[in-house]
Design a protein around this motif. Structure first.
Motif, PDB file in Angstrom:
ATOM      1  N   MET A   1       0.839  -1.184   0.000  1.00  0.00           N
ATOM      2  CA  MET A   1       0.000   0.000   0.000  1.00  0.00           C
ATOM      3  C   MET A   1       0.877   1.237   0.000  1.00  0.00           C
ATOM      4  SD  MET A   1      -2.962  -0.842   2.712  1.00  0.00           S
ATOM      5  CE  MET A   1      -2.785  -2.483   3.374  1.00  0.00           C
ATOM      6  N   SER A   2       0.395   2.291  -0.595  1.00  0.00           N
ATOM      7  CA  SER A   2       1.142   3.541  -0.622  1.00  0.00           C
ATOM      8  C   SER A   2       0.380   4.607   0.135  1.00  0.00           C
ATOM      9  CB  SER A   2       1.346   3.984  -2.076  1.00  0.00           C
ATOM     10  OG  SER A   2       0.096   4.310  -2.627  1.00  0.00           O
ATOM     11  N   ASP A   3       1.096   5.696   0.460  1.00  0.00           N
ATOM     12  CA  ASP A   3       0.442   6.813   1.143  1.00  0.00           C
ATOM     13  C   ASP A   3      -0.373   7.584   0.123  1.00  0.00           C
ATOM     14  OD1 ASP A   3       1.342   6.394   3.740  1.00  0.00           O
ATOM     15  OD2 ASP A   3       3.291   7.274   3.274  1.00  0.00           O
ATOM     16  N   ALA A   4      -1.616   7.178  -0.063  1.00  0.00           N
ATOM     17  CA  ALA A   4      -2.482   7.751  -1.089  1.00  0.00           C
ATOM     18  C   ALA A   4      -3.037   9.097  -0.656  1.00  0.00           C
ATOM     19  CB  ALA A   4      -3.629   6.802  -1.398  1.00  0.00           C
ATOM     20  N   LYS A   5      -3.270   9.944  -1.618  1.00  0.00           N
ATOM     21  CA  LYS A   5      -3.917  11.238  -1.396  1.00  0.00           C
ATOM     22  C   LYS A   5      -5.140  11.282  -2.302  1.00  0.00           C
ATOM     23  CE  LYS A   5      -0.240  13.146   0.758  1.00  0.00           C
ATOM     24  NZ  LYS A   5       0.380  11.892   1.063  1.00  0.00           N
ATOM     25  N   PRO A   6      -6.261  11.772  -1.806  1.00  0.00           N
ATOM     26  CA  PRO A   6      -7.430  11.870  -2.674  1.00  0.00           C
ATOM     27  C   PRO A   6      -7.212  12.941  -3.723  1.00  0.00           C
ATOM     28  CG  PRO A   6      -7.839  12.971  -0.611  1.00  0.00           C
ATOM     29  CD  PRO A   6      -6.491  12.300  -0.483  1.00  0.00           C
ATOM     30  N   ASN A   7      -7.979  12.880  -4.800  1.00  0.00           N
ATOM     31  CA  ASN A   7      -7.852  13.867  -5.863  1.00  0.00           C
ATOM     32  C   ASN A   7      -8.160  15.267  -5.366  1.00  0.00           C
ATOM     33  OD1 ASN A   7      -7.152  11.947  -7.734  1.00  0.00           O
ATOM     34  ND2 ASN A   7      -9.275  11.489  -8.217  1.00  0.00           N
ATOM     35  N   SER A   8      -9.184  15.411  -4.538  1.00  0.00           N
ATOM     36  CA  SER A   8      -9.537  16.717  -3.998  1.00  0.00           C
ATOM     37  C   SER A   8     -10.380  16.520  -2.756  1.00  0.00           C
ATOM     38  CB  SER A   8     -10.329  17.527  -5.020  1.00  0.00           C
ATOM     39  OG  SER A   8     -11.617  16.985  -5.172  1.00  0.00           O
ATOM     40  N   LYS A  10     -13.119  18.021  -2.142  1.00  0.00           N
ATOM     41  CA  LYS A  10     -14.511  17.939  -2.590  1.00  0.00           C
ATOM     42  C   LYS A  10     -14.862  16.515  -3.016  1.00  0.00           C
ATOM     43  CE  LYS A  10     -17.927  20.114  -5.600  1.00  0.00           C
ATOM     44  NZ  LYS A  10     -18.924  19.289  -4.996  1.00  0.00           N
ATOM     45  N   ALA A  11     -13.948  15.834  -3.721  1.00  0.00           N
ATOM     46  CA  ALA A  11     -14.201  14.458  -4.142  1.00  0.00           C
ATOM     47  C   ALA A  11     -14.334  13.535  -2.938  1.00  0.00           C
ATOM     48  CB  ALA A  11     -13.084  13.972  -5.063  1.00  0.00           C
ATOM     49  N   VAL A  12     -13.488  13.725  -1.938  1.00  0.00           N
ATOM     50  CA  VAL A  12     -13.572  12.904  -0.735  1.00  0.00           C
ATOM     51  C   VAL A  12     -14.892  13.157  -0.018  1.00  0.00           C
ATOM     52  CG1 VAL A  12     -12.573  12.506   1.552  1.00  0.00           C
ATOM     53  CG2 VAL A  12     -11.081  12.728  -0.433  1.00  0.00           C
ATOM     54  N   MET A  13     -15.261  14.431   0.148  1.00  0.00           N
ATOM     55  CA  MET A  13     -16.513  14.755   0.838  1.00  0.00           C
ATOM     56  C   MET A  13     -17.715  14.200   0.079  1.00  0.00           C
ATOM     57  SD  MET A  13     -15.876  16.043   3.700  1.00  0.00           S
ATOM     58  CE  MET A  13     -17.590  16.372   4.065  1.00  0.00           C
ATOM     59  N   ASP A  14     -17.690  14.268  -1.236  1.00  0.00           N
ATOM     60  CA  ASP A  14     -18.788  13.705  -2.027  1.00  0.00           C
ATOM     61  C   ASP A  14     -18.911  12.206  -1.770  1.00  0.00           C
ATOM     62  OD1 ASP A  14     -19.345  16.195  -3.044  1.00  0.00           O
ATOM     63  OD2 ASP A  14     -18.400  15.821  -4.994  1.00  0.00           O
ATOM     64  N   GLN A  15     -17.771  11.499  -1.724  1.00  0.00           N
ATOM     65  CA  GLN A  15     -17.806  10.068  -1.454  1.00  0.00           C
ATOM     66  C   GLN A  15     -18.298   9.790  -0.043  1.00  0.00           C
ATOM     67  OE1 GLN A  15     -13.718   9.086  -2.691  1.00  0.00           O
ATOM     68  NE2 GLN A  15     -14.664   7.505  -3.951  1.00  0.00           N
ATOM     69  N   ASN A 142     -19.041   2.777   9.376  1.00  0.00           N
ATOM     70  CA  ASN A 142     -19.387   3.264   8.039  1.00  0.00           C
ATOM     71  C   ASN A 142     -18.593   4.499   7.645  1.00  0.00           C
ATOM     72  OD1 ASN A 142     -21.243   1.242   7.558  1.00  0.00           O
ATOM     73  ND2 ASN A 142     -22.987   2.464   8.213  1.00  0.00           N
ATOM     74  N   GLU A 143     -18.454   5.440   8.564  1.00  0.00           N
ATOM     75  CA  GLU A 143     -17.733   6.675   8.235  1.00  0.00           C
ATOM     76  C   GLU A 143     -16.268   6.402   7.895  1.00  0.00           C
ATOM     77  OE1 GLU A 143     -18.535  10.422   8.924  1.00  0.00           O
ATOM     78  OE2 GLU A 143     -20.497   9.736   8.270  1.00  0.00           O
ATOM     79  N   TYR A 144     -15.593   5.564   8.704  1.00  0.00           N
ATOM     80  CA  TYR A 144     -14.181   5.301   8.443  1.00  0.00           C
ATOM     81  C   TYR A 144     -13.982   4.388   7.238  1.00  0.00           C
ATOM     82  CZ  TYR A 144     -13.148   8.036  12.518  1.00  0.00           C
ATOM     83  OH  TYR A 144     -13.051   9.087  13.390  1.00  0.00           O
ATOM     84  N   VAL A 145     -14.934   3.512   6.972  1.00  0.00           N
ATOM     85  CA  VAL A 145     -14.878   2.717   5.736  1.00  0.00           C
ATOM     86  C   VAL A 145     -14.986   3.648   4.533  1.00  0.00           C
ATOM     87  CG1 VAL A 145     -16.169   1.036   4.328  1.00  0.00           C
ATOM     88  CG2 VAL A 145     -15.636   0.534   6.729  1.00  0.00           C
ATOM     89  N   GLU A 146     -15.878   4.630   4.607  1.00  0.00           N
ATOM     90  CA  GLU A 146     -16.021   5.581   3.499  1.00  0.00           C
ATOM     91  C   GLU A 146     -14.759   6.435   3.328  1.00  0.00           C
ATOM     92  OE1 GLU A 146     -18.316   5.652   1.163  1.00  0.00           O
ATOM     93  OE2 GLU A 146     -19.254   3.942   2.142  1.00  0.00           O
ATOM     94  N   ILE A 147     -14.123   6.793   4.431  1.00  0.00           N
ATOM     95  CA  ILE A 147     -12.859   7.545   4.326  1.00  0.00           C
ATOM     96  C   ILE A 147     -11.816   6.672   3.640  1.00  0.00           C
ATOM     97  CG2 ILE A 147     -10.930   8.522   5.651  1.00  0.00           C
ATOM     98  CD1 ILE A 147     -13.062   9.547   7.676  1.00  0.00           C
ATOM     99  N   ALA A 148     -11.711   5.411   4.036  1.00  0.00           N
ATOM    100  CA  ALA A 148     -10.757   4.493   3.392  1.00  0.00           C
ATOM    101  C   ALA A 148     -11.069   4.346   1.909  1.00  0.00           C
ATOM    102  CB  ALA A 148     -10.790   3.132   4.081  1.00  0.00           C
ATOM    103  N   ARG A 149     -12.342   4.210   1.585  1.00  0.00           N
ATOM    104  CA  ARG A 149     -12.752   4.077   0.181  1.00  0.00           C
ATOM    105  C   ARG A 149     -12.377   5.334  -0.615  1.00  0.00           C
ATOM    106  NH1 ARG A 149     -17.753   2.328   0.943  1.00  0.00           N
ATOM    107  NH2 ARG A 149     -17.137   0.163   0.685  1.00  0.00           N
ATOM    108  N   ALA A 150     -12.549   6.501   0.008  1.00  0.00           N
ATOM    109  CA  ALA A 150     -12.242   7.756  -0.673  1.00  0.00           C
ATOM    110  C   ALA A 150     -10.745   7.895  -0.952  1.00  0.00           C
ATOM    111  CB  ALA A 150     -12.737   8.935   0.167  1.00  0.00           C
ATOM    112  N   PHE A 151      -9.929   7.439  -0.031  1.00  0.00           N
ATOM    113  CA  PHE A 151      -8.480   7.549  -0.212  1.00  0.00           C
ATOM    114  C   PHE A 151      -7.908   6.431  -1.070  1.00  0.00           C
ATOM    115  CE2 PHE A 151      -8.659  10.465   3.365  1.00  0.00           C
ATOM    116  CZ  PHE A 151      -7.644  11.367   3.070  1.00  0.00           C
ATOM    117  N   PHE A 152      -8.471   5.235  -0.992  1.00  0.00           N
ATOM    118  CA  PHE A 152      -7.845   4.072  -1.609  1.00  0.00           C
ATOM    119  C   PHE A 152      -8.735   3.341  -2.598  1.00  0.00           C
ATOM    120  CE2 PHE A 152      -5.847   4.525   2.571  1.00  0.00           C
ATOM    121  CZ  PHE A 152      -4.514   4.612   2.203  1.00  0.00           C
TER     122      PHE A 152
END
Length: 174
Positions: A1-8, A10-15, A142-152
């Motif tokens: 796994m790498s230290d991923a960064k979301p695109n933006s 706004k994209a993370v919040m939308d997810q 659910n919230e932390y799963v969504e954060i993981a999904r948004a980043f990875f």
């Protein structure tokens, strides 16, 4: 796994807002808490990478980042109290939190082997499950799963789901 960064942001919040964790909070409060969780993960990540102390990071986020507009998403809507409490408590209770998470890793895996962002997500989720019984466990997971999904993506989201579900079974016994 790498230290991923979301695109933006706004994209993370939308997810995150597309996730399903209903809470007994107003929509505005729910969004503020979601932003606080995301920012908490970012702060933990920053503290680990830079070695910056918790009070310095809290002050930086509260003084500079919450009032800023990042990728068109105003950060001022974060639940600053929840964020600050979480950051302080995770640092203070890390000796309790890390074994909770480590016990849910596959045999032979150590917490230090995980991606820094995943580690931050798991620590924040485990903190909430252990030290915030007022928040429903489904909401936390659910919230932390969504954060993981948004980043990875799905693989890490499933991993976070399984690990936090295990932590929940350990700390929220009926």
């Amino acid at each position: 796994m790498s230290d991923a960064k979301p695109n933006s942001l706004k994209a993370v919040m939308d997810q995150l807002n597309a996730g399903t964790g209903a809470k007994p909070l107003t929509q505005r409060d729910k969004r503020a808490r979601t932003v606080a969780r995301l920012v908490l993960v970012q702060a933990l990540y920053q503290m680990e990478l830079t070695g910056t102390g918790v009070e310095t990071v809290i002050r930086e986020f509260v003084d500079h980042r919450f009032d800023s507009d990042l990728d068109g998403e105003p950060m001022a809507h974060a639940d600053e109290e929840f964020f600050s409490e979480g950051a302080r408590s995770i640092v203070r209770e890390q000796a309790t939190i890390d074994p909770l998470v480590s016990s849910r890793l596959a045999s032979g895996w150590r917490l230090e082997r995980l991606d820094t962002t995943v580690r931050a997500i798991l620590r924040a989720g485990a903190w909430e499950l252990k030290f915030r019984p007022d928040v429903g466990l489904e909401v936390v997971i659910n919230e932390y799963v969504e954060i993981a999904r948004a980043f990875f993506g799905e693989t890490e989201a499933r991993f976070v789901n399984a690990a936090l579900d295990g932590v929940a079974k350990d700390v929220r016994k009926p």
